[in-house]
Design a protein around this motif. Structure first.
Motif, PDB file in Angstrom:
ATOM      1  N   THR A 197       0.865  -1.182   0.000  1.00  0.00           N
ATOM      2  CA  THR A 197       0.000   0.000   0.000  1.00  0.00           C
ATOM      3  C   THR A 197       0.899   1.230   0.000  1.00  0.00           C
ATOM      4  N   ALA A 198       0.367   2.341  -0.416  1.00  0.00           N
ATOM      5  CA  ALA A 198       1.116   3.597  -0.411  1.00  0.00           C
ATOM      6  C   ALA A 198       1.303   4.076   1.022  1.00  0.00           C
ATOM      7  N   SER A 199       2.470   4.616   1.310  1.00  0.00           N
ATOM      8  CA  SER A 199       2.746   5.110   2.661  1.00  0.00           C
ATOM      9  C   SER A 199       1.775   6.208   3.074  1.00  0.00           C
ATOM     10  N   ASP A 200       1.261   6.937   2.107  1.00  0.00           N
ATOM     11  CA  ASP A 200       0.314   8.024   2.385  1.00  0.00           C
ATOM     12  C   ASP A 200      -1.036   7.774   1.717  1.00  0.00           C
ATOM     13  N   GLY A 201      -1.386   6.517   1.540  1.00  0.00           N
ATOM     14  CA  GLY A 201      -2.604   6.154   0.837  1.00  0.00           C
ATOM     15  C   GLY A 201      -3.850   6.751   1.467  1.00  0.00           C
ATOM     16  N   ALA A 202      -4.776   7.131   0.611  1.00  0.00           N
ATOM     17  CA  ALA A 202      -6.043   7.703   1.058  1.00  0.00           C
ATOM     18  C   ALA A 202      -7.127   7.343   0.043  1.00  0.00           C
ATOM     19  N   ALA A 203      -8.355   7.594   0.420  1.00  0.00           N
ATOM     20  CA  ALA A 203      -9.487   7.259  -0.440  1.00  0.00           C
ATOM     21  C   ALA A 203      -9.324   7.846  -1.837  1.00  0.00           C
ATOM     22  N   HIS A 204      -9.694   7.050  -2.813  1.00  0.00           N
ATOM     23  CA  HIS A 204      -9.752   7.431  -4.233  1.00  0.00           C
ATOM     24  C   HIS A 204      -8.393   7.678  -4.883  1.00  0.00           C
ATOM     25  N   HIS A 205      -7.297   7.224  -4.298  1.00  0.00           N
ATOM     26  CA  HIS A 205      -5.983   7.360  -4.955  1.00  0.00           C
ATOM     27  C   HIS A 205      -5.780   6.295  -6.035  1.00  0.00           C
ATOM     28  N   ARG A 206      -6.421   5.143  -5.875  1.00  0.00           N
ATOM     29  CA  ARG A 206      -6.353   4.021  -6.822  1.00  0.00           C
ATOM     30  C   ARG A 206      -4.923   3.509  -7.039  1.00  0.00           C
ATOM     31  N   PHE A 207      -4.182   3.386  -5.939  1.00  0.00           N
ATOM     32  CA  PHE A 207      -2.863   2.761  -5.953  1.00  0.00           C
ATOM     33  C   PHE A 207      -2.986   1.376  -6.569  1.00  0.00           C
ATOM     34  N   GLY A 208      -2.089   1.026  -7.472  1.00  0.00           N
ATOM     35  CA  GLY A 208      -2.134  -0.276  -8.121  1.00  0.00           C
ATOM     36  C   GLY A 208      -2.929  -0.313  -9.405  1.00  0.00           C
ATOM     37  N   PHE A 209      -3.422   0.836  -9.862  1.00  0.00           N
ATOM     38  CA  PHE A 209      -4.131   0.886 -11.147  1.00  0.00           C
ATOM     39  C   PHE A 209      -3.203   0.393 -12.253  1.00  0.00           C
ATOM     40  N   SER A 210      -1.925   0.764 -12.155  1.00  0.00           N
ATOM     41  CA  SER A 210      -0.899   0.265 -13.056  1.00  0.00           C
ATOM     42  C   SER A 210       0.249  -0.270 -12.210  1.00  0.00           C
ATOM     43  N   VAL A 211       0.858  -1.382 -12.642  1.00  0.00           N
ATOM     44  CA  VAL A 211       1.980  -1.981 -11.925  1.00  0.00           C
ATOM     45  C   VAL A 211       3.036  -2.443 -12.918  1.00  0.00           C
ATOM     46  N   SER A 212       4.281  -2.464 -12.463  1.00  0.00           N
ATOM     47  CA  SER A 212       5.371  -3.000 -13.273  1.00  0.00           C
ATOM     48  C   SER A 212       6.463  -3.492 -12.339  1.00  0.00           C
TER      49      SER A 212
END
Length: 131
Positions: A53-68
């Motif tokens: 998860t993102a260290s500063d993750g918050a609602a609606h950030h959609r972390f992981g929408f793209s990965v490599s």
């Protein structure tokens, strides 16, 4: 889960790393996002080794929408990048990307957060990422 997927080449030890994005995961509010790391053996068996998860993750950030994820370096590590195109650090949908160091055993640690120096609303930095 699995909206975006990236797999490294096999390491000298015989394993590969697979990263799968889950941009609608809601651990820290709706659509915070996450990514899952799996260690894949040469025989095709796989085991989950980390949830990112993102260290500063918050609602609606959609972390992981793209990965490599990269191939393993001679030092035994790979680099994984996850996009969070709806992160809003500099206005709505500015976007960002997060860099993780992934060890051969599949454990991972965030090493950087990337943003555009001239980022502004609706730029959606991190919509697509590649290593």
């Amino acid at each position: 889960f699995g909206f975006s997927v990236s797999v490294s080449s096999f390491s000298s030890g015989g394993d590969a790393i697979a990263v799968m994005g889950a941009h609608e995961n809601s651990d820290r509010g709706g659509f915070t996002g996450s990514a899952y790391v799996f260690r894949v053996a040469a025989d095709g068996t796989a085991a989950q080794t980390a949830k990112l998860t993102a260290s500063d993750g918050a609602a609606h950030h959609r972390f992981g929408f793209s990965v490599s994820v990269s191939s393993f370096s001679s030092g035994g590590d790979a680099i994984a990048v996850m996009g969070a195109h709806e992160n809003s650090d500099r206005g709505g949908f500015t976007g960002s990307a997060y860099v993780f160091r992934v060890a051969a055993d599949g454990t991972a640690a965030q090493t950087a957060k990337l943003t555009a120096s001239d980022g502004a609303a609706h730029h959606r930095f991190g919509f697509s990422v590649s290593v």
